[in-house]
Design an enzyme around this catalytic site. Structure first.
Site, PDB file in Angstrom:
ATOM      1  CB  THR A 116     -29.926 -47.756 -16.614  1.00 35.98           C
ATOM      2  OG1 THR A 116     -30.075 -49.160 -16.440  1.00 35.98           O
ATOM      3  CG2 THR A 116     -31.280 -47.108 -16.820  1.00 35.98           C
TER       4      THR A 116
ATOM      5  CG  ASN B 201     -29.875 -58.653 -21.486  1.00 37.01           C
ATOM      6  OD1 ASN B 201     -30.049 -58.188 -22.620  1.00 37.01           O
ATOM      7  ND2 ASN B 201     -30.824 -58.665 -20.590  1.00 37.01           N
TER       8      ASN B 201
ATOM      9  CD  GLN C  42     -24.721 -59.084 -19.741  1.00 33.43           C
ATOM     10  OE1 GLN C  42     -23.779 -59.795 -19.385  1.00 33.43           O
ATOM     11  NE2 GLN C  42     -25.640 -58.661 -18.880  1.00 33.43           N
TER      12      GLN C  42
ATOM     13  CB  SER D 276     -23.185 -51.769 -16.337  1.00 30.78           C
ATOM     14  OG  SER D 276     -23.845 -51.364 -15.168  1.00 30.78           O
TER      15      SER D 276
ATOM     16  CG  HIS E  26     -23.672 -54.132 -11.559  1.00 25.85           C
ATOM     17  ND1 HIS E  26     -24.592 -55.145 -11.543  1.00 25.85           N
ATOM     18  CD2 HIS E  26     -24.189 -53.173 -12.363  1.00 25.85           C
ATOM     19  CE1 HIS E  26     -25.637 -54.800 -12.291  1.00 25.85           C
ATOM     20  NE2 HIS E  26     -25.409 -53.608 -12.799  1.00 25.85           N
TER      21      HIS E  26
ATOM     22  CB  THR F 126     -19.605 -34.156  -6.719  1.00 29.11           C
ATOM     23  OG1 THR F 126     -19.823 -32.760  -6.497  1.00 29.11           O
ATOM     24  CG2 THR F 126     -18.288 -34.590  -6.086  1.00 29.11           C
TER      25      THR F 126
ATOM     26  CB  CYS G  91     -30.368 -57.548 -14.794  1.00 24.53           C
ATOM     27  SG  CYS G  91     -30.214 -58.198 -16.435  1.00 24.53           S
TER      28      CYS G  91
HETATM   29  N1  PMP Z   1     -27.796 -53.365 -21.016  1.00 26.22           N
HETATM   30  C1  PMP Z   1     -27.668 -54.691 -20.849  1.00 26.22           C
HETATM   31  C2  PMP Z   1     -27.432 -55.561 -22.041  1.00 26.22           C
HETATM   32  C3  PMP Z   1     -27.746 -55.234 -19.560  1.00 26.22           C
HETATM   33  O1  PMP Z   1     -27.615 -56.564 -19.399  1.00 26.22           O
HETATM   34  C4  PMP Z   1     -27.971 -54.363 -18.452  1.00 26.22           C
HETATM   35  C5  PMP Z   1     -28.074 -54.898 -17.046  1.00 26.22           C
HETATM   36  N2  PMP Z   1     -28.950 -55.959 -16.897  1.00 26.22           N
HETATM   37  C6  PMP Z   1     -28.081 -52.992 -18.695  1.00 26.22           C
HETATM   38  C7  PMP Z   1     -28.009 -52.533 -19.982  1.00 26.22           C
HETATM   39  C8  PMP Z   1     -28.330 -52.004 -17.581  1.00 26.22           C
HETATM   40  O2  PMP Z   1     -27.285 -51.955 -16.667  1.00 26.22           O
HETATM   41  P1  PMP Z   1     -27.491 -51.312 -15.218  1.00 26.22           P
HETATM   42  O3  PMP Z   1     -28.664 -52.023 -14.608  1.00 26.22           O
HETATM   43  O4  PMP Z   1     -26.234 -51.594 -14.508  1.00 26.22           O
HETATM   44  O5  PMP Z   1     -27.767 -49.876 -15.402  1.00 26.22           O
END
Ligand code: PMP
Length: 380
Positions: A71, A150, A180, A200, A202, A238, A322
């Site tokens: 994000t 996504n 993705q 990202s 995670h 930091t 998400c």
């Molecule tokens: N872009 C895409 C295509 C995503 O699938 C996601 C997470 N769902 C994001 C951006 C944003 O990632 P985050 O929530 O880890 O900031």
């Protein structure tokens, strides 16, 4: 049996990642900007993480900037490029199926006087290249297109898009939301002609709240966050050393095994689709990404099926979990031509390297019996 099929929303961190992060928190807790040994030890983790990610992307370590997630990376790329180029033009091109962390940034820029073109997609969710070509103008400064959607897993033709963008008469910055795609399909921004690429942690078994932005050497964007000039002034604050260390290790682990893992996931996905598509009144919306399956179950609201599956220990998502905790109708599905009813009846199953055939067989059998029961209540 517990089956986690919401890996496009988030993944379980690798145990090795968790262990490394605990070690960094407990022992190597220095500030990487400090000049003493503790600081240098911390800085090593940052350098390693940059090396690992650069290897994955076949780029230079100095082209990697750490953020709090995609994000932030998407905001930094789009706002940073738009502001850096504002004197040359205020027209931005993006697609109509972007994640909220792109779409809502362009919408915010619109309020500041930028003009945004949202490119249509075909019924498979692929951006219409003829429309891209037509929409480039003298004042276009930025194009932002995701690599893999996504919600349905549509894989965009990034190389062709880059050729069109870079074929323009003037310089246009090309940003790709690679969230993705990273670790699932090869994506080499320098070879493809991509200037900025977001990811990202995670989503690929790294920690939440970590991510990066690739900025091609020579591309100038403005920072989003000002402060102590860490990361060459591009992203002050930091550094999140434990998070960055975990992110770097996860990147190394997924990239080293990407080909085999994606081939295996792709095979499992095909087998799962075979099982599901035998059912009546289902529609397959899935693109080519190896981990994303999107199915419309006619006449059954996705939340009803989602919670019925949850009762059986199966975790899936309706629409795009998400991006919002308030269920909203998916722009991607509607833009692909699905009706509102169909969009409201669509479930996303997303695989990871840990998904097994047994889990998918159990899921398909459970989906079948629940769908057959729930369909009885359809008003026709
Ligand atoms: N872009 C895409 C295509 C995503 O699938 C996601 C997470 N769902 C994001 C951006 C944003 O990632 P985050 O929530 O880890 O900031």
């Amino acid at each position: 049996m517990e089956v986690y099929l919401d890996n496009a929303a988030t993944t379980k961190a690798f145990d090795e990642v968790t262990e490394l992060m605990v070690k960094v928190l407990k022992e190597d807790f220095g500030n990487p900007s400090s000049l003493h040994k503790k600081g240098l030890d911390a800085e090593h983790y940052i350098r390693d993480a940059k090396d690992n990610i650069a290897k994955c992307l076949k780029c230079e370590p100095k082209e990697i900037y750490f953020t709090s997630g995609a994000t932030e990376s998407n905001n930094m790329a789009i706002v940073g490029a738009a502001k850096a180029k504002a004197r040359l033009g205020k027209h931005i091109i993006t697609s109509s199926i972007e994640h909220a962390s792109v779409k809502n940034v362009t919408e915010a820029l619109k309020k500041e006087g930028y003009e945004i073109t949202y490119l249509p997609v075909d019924e498979k969710g692929i951006v219409r290249l003829d429309e891209l070509q037509k929409s480039i103008r003298e004042d276009t400064v930025l194009v932002s297109i995701m690599a893999v959607n996504n919600e349905v897993g549509a894989v965009q033709p990034i190389e062709e898009i880059a050729k069109i963008v870079k074929g323009a008469d003037h310089e246009i910055i090309f940003h790709v939301d690679g969230v993705q795609a990273f670790g699932k399909i090869p994506i080499y921004p320098k070879r493809l002609g991509v200037d900025l690429l977001s990811a990202s942690g995670h989503k690929f078994h790294g920690p939440k709240g970590t991510g990066f932005l690739f900025i091609r050497d020579g591309v100038r964007i403005l920072p989003l966050i000002y402060g102590g000039n860490q990361q060459s002034g591009m992203r002050s604050g930091t550094e999140n050393v434990p998070g960055i260390a975990g992110l770097g290790l996860a990147a190394k682990m997924v990239c080293e095994t990407m080909d085999e893992t994606s081939a295996r996931m792709g095979k499992l996905k095909a087998e799962f689709l075979d099982m599901i598509m035998r059912l009546p009144d289902v529609k397959n919306n899935s693109g080519d990404a190896p981990h994303i399956v999107s199915i419309t179950f006619d006449g059954v609201r996705s939340e009803v099926l989602l919670h019925a599956l949850e009762d059986k220990g199966i975790y899936v998502s309706s629409g795009s979990a998400c991006s919002s905790n308030k269920p909203e109708l998916s722009g991607t599905l509607l833009n692909m031509g699905l009706s509102r009813d169909q969009a409201e009846s669509t479930v996303r199953f997303t695989l990871s390297r840990y998904t097994t055939l047994d889990e998918l067989k159990y899921t398909a059998a459970t989906v079948e019996s629940l769908f057959m029961q729930l369909r009885r209540y359809i008003r026709r």
